[in-house]
Design a protein around this motif. Sequence first.
Motif, PDB file in Angstrom:
ATOM      1  N   VAL A 163       0.833  -1.213   0.000  1.00 52.69           N
ATOM      2  CA  VAL A 163       0.000   0.000   0.000  1.00 52.69           C
ATOM      3  C   VAL A 163       0.864   1.259   0.000  1.00 52.69           C
ATOM      4  CG1 VAL A 163      -1.995  -1.064   1.109  1.00 52.69           C
ATOM      5  CG2 VAL A 163      -0.170  -0.129   2.528  1.00 52.69           C
ATOM      6  N   SER A 164       2.120   1.131  -0.430  1.00 50.21           N
ATOM      7  CA  SER A 164       3.040   2.263  -0.334  1.00 50.21           C
ATOM      8  C   SER A 164       2.751   3.342  -1.371  1.00 50.21           C
ATOM      9  CB  SER A 164       4.483   1.779  -0.488  1.00 50.21           C
ATOM     10  OG  SER A 164       4.667   1.154  -1.746  1.00 50.21           O
ATOM     11  N   GLY A 165       2.186   2.950  -2.519  1.00 46.20           N
ATOM     12  CA  GLY A 165       1.896   3.936  -3.553  1.00 46.20           C
ATOM     13  C   GLY A 165       0.803   4.890  -3.128  1.00 46.20           C
ATOM     14  N   SER A 166       0.935   6.117  -3.555  1.00 45.15           N
ATOM     15  CA  SER A 166      -0.112   7.098  -3.222  1.00 45.15           C
ATOM     16  C   SER A 166      -1.397   6.729  -3.949  1.00 45.15           C
ATOM     17  CB  SER A 166       0.352   8.491  -3.630  1.00 45.15           C
ATOM     18  OG  SER A 166       0.640   8.527  -5.016  1.00 45.15           O
ATOM     19  N   HIS A 167      -2.521   7.103  -3.389  1.00 45.49           N
ATOM     20  CA  HIS A 167      -3.810   6.806  -3.998  1.00 45.49           C
ATOM     21  C   HIS A 167      -4.797   7.914  -3.646  1.00 45.49           C
ATOM     22  CE1 HIS A 167      -4.036   5.141   0.090  1.00 45.49           C
ATOM     23  NE2 HIS A 167      -5.298   5.526   0.057  1.00 45.49           N
ATOM     24  N   VAL A 168      -5.850   7.963  -4.391  1.00 42.30           N
ATOM     25  CA  VAL A 168      -6.885   8.967  -4.144  1.00 42.30           C
ATOM     26  C   VAL A 168      -7.753   8.498  -2.983  1.00 42.30           C
ATOM     27  CG1 VAL A 168      -8.840  10.210  -5.109  1.00 42.30           C
ATOM     28  CG2 VAL A 168      -6.896   9.615  -6.570  1.00 42.30           C
ATOM     29  N   PRO A 169      -7.790   9.226  -1.868  1.00 40.42           N
ATOM     30  CA  PRO A 169      -8.582   8.783  -0.710  1.00 40.42           C
ATOM     31  C   PRO A 169     -10.073   8.918  -0.979  1.00 40.42           C
ATOM     32  CG  PRO A 169      -7.665  10.967  -0.323  1.00 40.42           C
ATOM     33  CD  PRO A 169      -7.064  10.477  -1.609  1.00 40.42           C
ATOM     34  N   VAL A 170     -10.844   8.135  -0.215  1.00 40.67           N
ATOM     35  CA  VAL A 170     -12.302   8.148  -0.374  1.00 40.67           C
ATOM     36  C   VAL A 170     -12.852   9.548  -0.188  1.00 40.67           C
ATOM     37  CG1 VAL A 170     -14.465   7.313   0.598  1.00 40.67           C
ATOM     38  CG2 VAL A 170     -12.541   5.739   0.289  1.00 40.67           C
ATOM     39  N   ALA A 171     -12.266  10.299   0.737  1.00 43.92           N
ATOM     40  CA  ALA A 171     -12.772  11.639   1.011  1.00 43.92           C
ATOM     41  C   ALA A 171     -12.697  12.541  -0.207  1.00 43.92           C
ATOM     42  CB  ALA A 171     -11.987  12.269   2.167  1.00 43.92           C
ATOM     43  N   THR A 172     -11.813  12.214  -1.145  1.00 43.61           N
ATOM     44  CA  THR A 172     -11.665  13.034  -2.346  1.00 43.61           C
ATOM     45  C   THR A 172     -12.709  12.689  -3.390  1.00 43.61           C
ATOM     46  OG1 THR A 172      -9.295  13.281  -1.967  1.00 43.61           O
ATOM     47  CG2 THR A 172     -10.085  13.683  -4.199  1.00 43.61           C
ATOM     48  N   VAL A 173     -13.007  11.391  -3.548  1.00 40.83           N
ATOM     49  CA  VAL A 173     -13.926  10.983  -4.602  1.00 40.83           C
ATOM     50  C   VAL A 173     -15.384  11.059  -4.161  1.00 40.83           C
ATOM     51  CG1 VAL A 173     -12.204   9.489  -5.655  1.00 40.83           C
ATOM     52  CG2 VAL A 173     -13.764   8.540  -3.955  1.00 40.83           C
ATOM     53  N   GLN A 175     -18.505  10.258  -0.828  1.00 39.20           N
ATOM     54  CA  GLN A 175     -18.950   9.236   0.111  1.00 39.20           C
ATOM     55  C   GLN A 175     -20.055   8.348  -0.449  1.00 39.20           C
ATOM     56  OE1 GLN A 175     -17.539   8.557   3.011  1.00 39.20           O
ATOM     57  NE2 GLN A 175     -16.023  10.181   2.706  1.00 39.20           N
ATOM     58  N   GLU A 176     -20.460   8.563  -1.694  1.00 35.78           N
ATOM     59  CA  GLU A 176     -21.495   7.708  -2.263  1.00 35.78           C
ATOM     60  C   GLU A 176     -20.980   6.272  -2.352  1.00 35.78           C
ATOM     61  OE1 GLU A 176     -20.307  10.364  -3.646  1.00 35.78           O
ATOM     62  OE2 GLU A 176     -21.938  11.841  -3.640  1.00 35.78           O
ATOM     63  N   PRO A 177     -21.868   5.289  -2.172  1.00 38.53           N
ATOM     64  CA  PRO A 177     -21.433   3.877  -2.221  1.00 38.53           C
ATOM     65  C   PRO A 177     -20.652   3.536  -3.483  1.00 38.53           C
ATOM     66  CG  PRO A 177     -23.661   4.025  -1.366  1.00 38.53           C
ATOM     67  CD  PRO A 177     -23.291   5.411  -1.822  1.00 38.53           C
ATOM     68  N   SER A 178     -21.107   4.038  -4.625  1.00 37.01           N
ATOM     69  CA  SER A 178     -20.397   3.718  -5.875  1.00 37.01           C
ATOM     70  C   SER A 178     -18.999   4.332  -5.888  1.00 37.01           C
ATOM     71  CB  SER A 178     -21.201   4.220  -7.074  1.00 37.01           C
ATOM     72  OG  SER A 178     -21.383   5.630  -7.007  1.00 37.01           O
ATOM     73  N   ALA A 179     -18.861   5.542  -5.342  1.00 34.20           N
ATOM     74  CA  ALA A 179     -17.559   6.200  -5.296  1.00 34.20           C
ATOM     75  C   ALA A 179     -16.607   5.461  -4.361  1.00 34.20           C
ATOM     76  CB  ALA A 179     -17.713   7.651  -4.863  1.00 34.20           C
ATOM     77  N   ARG A 180     -17.133   4.991  -3.236  1.00 39.96           N
ATOM     78  CA  ARG A 180     -16.305   4.261  -2.286  1.00 39.96           C
ATOM     79  C   ARG A 180     -15.845   2.931  -2.884  1.00 39.96           C
ATOM     80  NH1 ARG A 180     -16.780   6.097   3.058  1.00 39.96           N
ATOM     81  NH2 ARG A 180     -16.365   4.002   3.858  1.00 39.96           N
ATOM     82  N   ARG A 181     -16.747   2.266  -3.615  1.00 39.11           N
ATOM     83  CA  ARG A 181     -16.349   1.019  -4.270  1.00 39.11           C
ATOM     84  C   ARG A 181     -15.285   1.287  -5.334  1.00 39.11           C
ATOM     85  NH1 ARG A 181     -21.979   0.043  -4.034  1.00 39.11           N
ATOM     86  NH2 ARG A 181     -22.203   0.605  -6.248  1.00 39.11           N
ATOM     87  N   ALA A 185     -11.519  -0.239  -5.535  1.00 42.05           N
ATOM     88  CA  ALA A 185     -11.039  -0.925  -6.742  1.00 42.05           C
ATOM     89  C   ALA A 185      -9.746  -0.294  -7.237  1.00 42.05           C
ATOM     90  CB  ALA A 185     -12.109  -0.879  -7.838  1.00 42.05           C
ATOM     91  N   ASP A 186      -9.667   1.036  -7.156  1.00 40.83           N
ATOM     92  CA  ASP A 186      -8.447   1.726  -7.585  1.00 40.83           C
ATOM     93  C   ASP A 186      -7.257   1.338  -6.716  1.00 40.83           C
ATOM     94  OD1 ASP A 186      -9.812   2.992  -9.603  1.00 40.83           O
ATOM     95  OD2 ASP A 186     -10.091   4.871  -8.494  1.00 40.83           O
ATOM     96  N   ARG A 187      -7.496   1.203  -5.414  1.00 40.16           N
ATOM     97  CA  ARG A 187      -6.408   0.819  -4.516  1.00 40.16           C
ATOM     98  C   ARG A 187      -5.955  -0.614  -4.787  1.00 40.16           C
ATOM     99  NH1 ARG A 187      -9.448   3.869  -0.761  1.00 40.16           N
ATOM    100  NH2 ARG A 187     -10.410   2.018   0.154  1.00 40.16           N
TER     101      ARG A 187
END
Length: 210
Positions: A163-173, A175-181, A185-187
């Motif tokens: 998990v060392s690579g940077s990723h877009v956190p949920v808070a950015t995309v 809180q909708e269920p589809s966005a969280r999924r 998936a991106d992670r």
Amino acid sequence: DFNWWSYQSIRRPAVPELDSDWVRTPIDAFILQKLNEKGLITSGQADRRTLIRRVTYDLIGLPPTPQQVLEFVDDSDPQAYERLVDRLLGSSRYGERWARHWLDVVKYADTCGYDKDKLRPNAWPYRDYVVRSFNEDKPYDQFLFEQIAGDTIGQGDATGYLVSGSHVPVATVGQEPSARRQARADRMDEILQTVGASAMGVTIGCARCH
């Protein structure tokens, strides 16, 4: 294509047999062979002041102090260079210098990136693990195993590899269920791409869509 280089077993190549006083180690033989193939000649012997600067920058990424330069220049011991290399390899700076390359391969980051670029306060234990591993001259197979399954052998800090690579956190995309999924998936995709590229020598990111 199973002829791909990363699928091949490691084999020890035959050392070129060359009649040259320049060759002192097997590595020198391979270098000289390639120079001869390209019609190039070797450089002259470096003076001691140049030599200590080169090896110090190479091994720890920092310049030698003026005192270290003077001591090496004045040291007539035939083993002076070997002692210098041993000292540099034993420095904690060695791991800091060379760990950077592995951290780049696995896309390590102290922040999340993207436009928010938030700090990742728990990222540093993995960075320090990699530095320690280089300083301990840890065998590569052990190094890789600890990073993939370290939580099973008391090396939890090593699994930051996954998990060392940077990723877009949920808070950015959002809180909708589809966005969280989507964020999850991106992670997962990031983890698979990192393992494939760094440990297997293959890029598997395209498999996500194909």
